[in-house]
Write an enzyme that holds these catalytic residues in place. Structure first.
Site, mmCIF file in Angstrom:
data_model
loop_
_atom_site.group_PDB
_atom_site.id
_atom_site.type_symbol
_atom_site.label_atom_id
_atom_site.label_comp_id
_atom_site.label_asym_id
_atom_site.label_seq_id
_atom_site.Cartn_x
_atom_site.Cartn_y
_atom_site.Cartn_z
ATOM 1 C CE LYS A 285 35.243 -24.340 -44.959
ATOM 2 N NZ LYS A 285 36.619 -23.984 -45.332
ATOM 3 C CD GLU A 369 51.586 -26.586 -46.993
ATOM 4 O OE1 GLU A 369 50.579 -26.297 -46.325
ATOM 5 O OE2 GLU A 369 51.686 -27.639 -47.669
ATOM 6 N NE ARG A 397 51.920 -30.186 -45.953
ATOM 7 C CZ ARG A 397 50.862 -31.000 -45.872
ATOM 8 N NH1 ARG A 397 50.359 -31.300 -44.705
ATOM 9 N NH2 ARG A 397 50.336 -31.512 -46.949
#
Length: 618
Positions: A285, A369, A397
């Site tokens: 990253k 979640e 969600r």
């Protein structure tokens, strides 16, 4: 070094025909371009810097838009956009009416599927592959998914079906060791072990290439290795590839994400394989930009910044997220029953101070979640006080689990619903414009909406000490309003002024726009009152007695199922008329908040105009 014109060159053709040294040059030019442009507009830069070579390798192997490439989450699609002819739009990236920060089919046929929430790419790719097979078509379908997204349960539901069906589909696992923060959990540790075993495919390709050059006996020897290749794989990987291959999916990797020739070779091999494949690509990253490599979490999604120093140019005022995190930390130091639960967004939701002060009571479950909500229910059932901090659009969600596992048992779980309302530059997939509807429909749920940071801190303390499920929903950005200091929150709403003509009931952060609208109306001679609606649910029993001609509800939620509809239904026999002002029945695009509010008819001028029209009609 070959110089490319990213605005005008046929970059797809260059990806397919150029030599690998030229493609390496192109990679560095794209990185420089990304740093230059995103430093001005803000955006998701670290993930895109890490995926440049992989994006080029994909364009070399596949023929989009015929072949379908689905980028999971989608914020790492900037390089794909550049390669498919949209570099000229990057000056408007994530701005009102400008280039989206996520894949959008309306922008380009090369964007095969629109993504914004995580972990959906594998299921969508499976659906596309099955549709291809049913139609008798012939094209490749590839899902590019990060290791952070791989923690979500929906991925394994998809892999279970894919392994059973054995259709041709390519899954590329872009493994940079992070989602937004560092990844957590057993799956992360599993990938760490596989990541450390980089030698299998390199050894396999080297042996295959060498034997292929041996006269007469080379090809037979190469074929004889076929039966023993799985033993070779598992001996090199120490059995770490079993998780994927036992599901019936052919594993390739790990592969160096910056070796374009190596990636092209393996992607081609995978696309020619009969059946589903997973290519494990190792990336970094922030690759190629010093500050993003040092601080990948900070540069995941960042506002405009100085490319020389990496510092954000304009930070604005104190955010709601910071107030939430600081206050929760303060409360937790006095109450050891408080537990914080995050879903891969601990820093973004302001929980870093809590983690530093109470690490043993901080739980980041990753991008999961639904699990976060049920985990919190288990904590609450045994006497703890879980505070679940999740963005409004991501909490969607887990609606079923909020109902079935929390509310049905009347458990005391506090939901800190961050990024409620219009969030701005991230657009349709990230606006928190449904939470008043999906939380307000649940029996026993208390829903609170602060108008500023002081009220948020007071609401959080109030919520911790009450019973049953409660949600505190607050917007992104600065919590410093233009209004005067509101009375301390003690579980009720605030009547700020009375109005014989109009009473405006302003939900949470819509207070300031409503106050401005009131001033415009007063200048025209109307008598206007304001109520700060801090408690959205349950409905205030005193509102039926409002002494006014028109009650106006103002909320940053969709009208359907929102506060306005609940108010209208609750007081349909009142003496006054009712006007509901809310987000219209559309998916709102990206842009700055003032422009989006104006477009939705929710800025001060629009509110005032709509009220004047309603009074004239009356």
């Amino acid at each position: 070094m070959i110089k490319h014109d990213l605005y005008n060159d046929d970059l797809i053709n260059i990806c397919k025909t150029a030599g690998y040294p030229e493609l390496k040059d192109l990679s560095e030019e794209i990185r420089d371009f990304l740093i230059e442009k995103v430093s001005k507009t803000g955006g998701h830069i670290a993930s895109n810097l890490g995926i440049v070579e992989l994006s080029i390798a994909l364009m070399r192997v596949f023929d989009t838009p015929k072949d379908k490439i689905i980028y999971d989450v989608g914020h790492q699609s900037y390089v794909h956009k550049i390669l498919t002819g949209r570099a000229s739009g990057f000056d408007t990236l994530r701005q009102y009416k400008g280039l989206s920060g996520f894949p959008k089919s309306r922008e380009s046929a090369h964007d095969a599927y629109e993504t914004g929430h995580s972990s959906t790419s594998v299921s969508a790719a499976y659906g596309m592959a099955i549709a291809r097979d049913l139609a008798g078509d012939d094209y490749n379908v590839t899902a590019v998914i990060g290791d952070g997204s791989f923690t979500s349960g929906i991925v394994y539901e998809a892999l279970n079906n894919i392994g059973d069906h054995q259709t041709n589909i390519n899954i590329i696992l872009n493994d940079n060791g992070m989602s937004i923060a560092h990844n957590v959990g057993a799956l992360h540790k599993y990938l760490n072990r596989v990541r450390a075993s980089r030698t299998y495919d390199a050894a396999k390709l080297s042996v295959k290439s060498a034997l292929g050059n041996v006269p007469v006996v080379g090809r037979p020897l190469s074929r004889s290795l076929k039966n023993s290749k799985e033993k070779l794989k598992y001996s090199v990987l120490n059995d770490e590839a079993h998780l994927i291959e036992d599901l019936g999916i052919r594993y390739f990797g790990p592969v160096d994400g910056y070796d374009i020739p190596g990636m092209v070779e393996i992607i081609k091999a995978a696309s020619e394989y009969e059946g589903p494949t997973l290519i494990h690509v190792i990336t970094k990253k922030g690759k190629g930009y010093h500050w993003a490599e040092m601080y990948p979490r900070k540069f995941h999604g960042i506002s405009a910044f100085d490319p020389e120093t990496g510092e954000v140019i304009s930070k604005g005022g104190t955010s709601y997220s910071k107030v939430f995190g600081d206050k929760l930390t303060e409360l937790s130091l006095r109450d050891d029953k408080i537990v914080a639960v995050a879903a891969a967004m601990g820093t973004a939701t302001g929980l870093l101070p809590f983690y530093e002060a109470c690490e043993e009571r901080y739980f980041d479950v990753g991008i999961a979640e639904e699990h976060a909500v049920v985990f919190a229910a288990g904590l609450a059932k045994t006497g703890y006080k879980p505070v679940v901090a999740i963005y409004s659009s991501f909490l969607q969600r887990a609606i079923d689990y909020i109902i079935e596992d929390v509310a049905l048992q009347d458990l005391h779980v506090v939901f800190a619903v961050d990024r409620a309302g219009l969030v701005g530059a991230d657009g349709e997939t990230h606006h928190g414009m449904f939470d008043l509807s999906y939380l307000g429909m649940i029996p026993g749920m208390t829903v609170l909406a602060p108008a500023d940071g002081n009220q948020l801190a007071e609401m959080l303390e109030f919520s911790i000490n009450m019973d049953g499920p409660v949600a505190v929903r607050y917007p992104r950005g600065s919590c410093e309003g233009d209004h005067l200091r509101l009375p301390r929150f003690k579980g009720s709403n605030n009547l700020l002024s009375e109005g014989r003509d109009v009473m405006i009931l302003a939900v949470g952060s819509m207070l300031d726009e409503s106050l401005k609208a009131a001033e415009l109306l007063r200048a025209d001679g109307f008598d206007i009152g304001i109520i700060n609606v801090a408690v959205v649910k349950p409905l205030d029993t005193s509102w039926g007695d409002l002494d006014t001609k028109l009650a106006v509800t103002v909320e940053d939620n969709v009208l359907s199922g929102g506060f306005g509809e609940s108010f209208t239904a609750g007081y349909n026999d009142a003496s006054y008329d009712v006007l509901n002002i809310a987000i219209p029945d559309i998916f709102v695009e990206h842009g700055d908040i003032p422009s989006l509010r104006k477009e939705c008819g929710m800025d001060a001028e629009s509110i005032a105009d709509r009220i004047k029209t309603a009074l004239a009609d009356k």
